[in-house]
Design a protein around this motif. Structure first.
Motif, PDB file in Angstrom:
ATOM      1  N   LEU A  45     -10.515 -11.893  -6.736  1.00  0.00           N
ATOM      2  CA  LEU A  45     -10.412 -12.589  -6.869  1.00  0.00           C
ATOM      3  C   LEU A  45      -9.554 -13.668  -6.162  1.00  0.00           C
ATOM      4  N   LEU A  46      -8.262 -13.084  -6.786  1.00  0.00           N
ATOM      5  CA  LEU A  46      -7.038 -13.362  -6.024  1.00  0.00           C
ATOM      6  C   LEU A  46      -7.056 -13.893  -4.728  1.00  0.00           C
ATOM      7  N   ASP A 106      -8.968 -13.730  -2.677  1.00  0.00           N
ATOM      8  CA  ASP A 106     -10.653 -14.380  -1.953  1.00  0.00           C
ATOM      9  C   ASP A 106     -10.052 -16.730  -2.002  1.00  0.00           C
ATOM     10  N   ASN A 107      -9.334 -16.323  -3.690  1.00  0.00           N
ATOM     11  CA  ASN A 107      -8.262 -17.764  -3.983  1.00  0.00           C
ATOM     12  C   ASN A 107      -7.403 -17.476  -2.288  1.00  0.00           C
ATOM     13  N   ILE A 108      -6.159 -17.186  -1.804  1.00  0.00           N
ATOM     14  CA  ILE A 108      -5.811 -17.270  -1.043  1.00  0.00           C
ATOM     15  C   ILE A 108      -6.239 -17.229   0.638  1.00  0.00           C
ATOM     16  N   LEU A 109      -7.575 -16.045   0.280  1.00  0.00           N
ATOM     17  CA  LEU A 109      -8.400 -16.667   1.698  1.00  0.00           C
ATOM     18  C   LEU A 109      -8.741 -17.778   1.591  1.00  0.00           C
ATOM     19  N   LEU A 110      -9.045 -17.887   1.327  1.00  0.00           N
ATOM     20  CA  LEU A 110     -10.097 -19.750   1.011  1.00  0.00           C
ATOM     21  C   LEU A 110      -9.737 -20.765   0.960  1.00  0.00           C
ATOM     22  N   ALA A 111      -7.576 -20.670   0.649  1.00  0.00           N
ATOM     23  CA  ALA A 111      -6.678 -22.098   0.252  1.00  0.00           C
ATOM     24  C   ALA A 111      -7.242 -22.960   1.496  1.00  0.00           C
ATOM     25  N   PRO A 112      -6.958 -22.235   2.851  1.00  0.00           N
ATOM     26  CA  PRO A 112      -7.382 -23.493   3.822  1.00  0.00           C
ATOM     27  C   PRO A 112      -8.206 -24.149   3.938  1.00  0.00           C
ATOM     28  N   PHE A 113      -9.143 -23.403   3.392  1.00  0.00           N
ATOM     29  CA  PHE A 113     -10.418 -24.440   3.765  1.00  0.00           C
ATOM     30  C   PHE A 113     -11.214 -25.143   2.448  1.00  0.00           C
TER      31      PHE A 113
END
Length: 99
Positions: A2-3, A5-12
Motif C-alpha cells: 500500500l505504501l 501504491d500511495n507513493i506512485l499515485l501521489a502525483p495523480f
C-alpha cells in the motif's frame, strides 16, 4: 504494498485535488455572479418604483439582466450534467460473473 501504491499515485491524487479546487472556485464565482445579477434586478425594480426609470428603460435593462441570469443557469446545468456524467464514469460497474 500500500505504501508503494500511495507513493506512485501521489502525483495523480494531487492533480485531482487541484482540479477539484479549481472547480470549487469556479462554482463560487458563478454563484457570486448570479447573486450580483439578482441584486441588480432588485435595484432596477426600486428605480422603476421611484420613477428614476421609464417603463421602456426598465424593460430594456430587465431583459438584459434576465438573459444574463438565464445564461448563468444554463452554464450551471451544463456543469452539473458534466459532473454527473463524470461521477457515473468513476463508479465501478457491478457485473454478475459466473466464475
Amino acid at each position: 504494498m500500500l505504501l508503494v501504491d500511495n507513493i506512485l499515485l501521489a502525483p495523480f491524487n494531487g492533480l485531482i485535488w487541484v482540479f477539484k479546487e479549481v472547480h470549487k472556485a469556479a462554482q463560487q464565482e458563478i454563484d457570486g455572479e448570479a447573486e450580483h445579477v439578482a441584486h441588480a434586478l432588485s435595484e432596477l425594480y426600486m428605480q422603476l418604483e421611484t420613477g428614476e426609470l421609464t417603463e421602456e428603460q426598465f424593460a430594456a435593462q430587465e431583459k438584459v439582466l434576465l438573459d444574463r441570469l438565464d445564461e448563468i443557469w444554463e452554464r450551471e446545468e451544463g456543469a452539473a450534467d458534466a459532473t454527473e456524467a463524470t461521477e457515473q464514469m468513476d463508479e465501478p460497474e457491478d457485473h454478475d460473473r459466473d466464475d
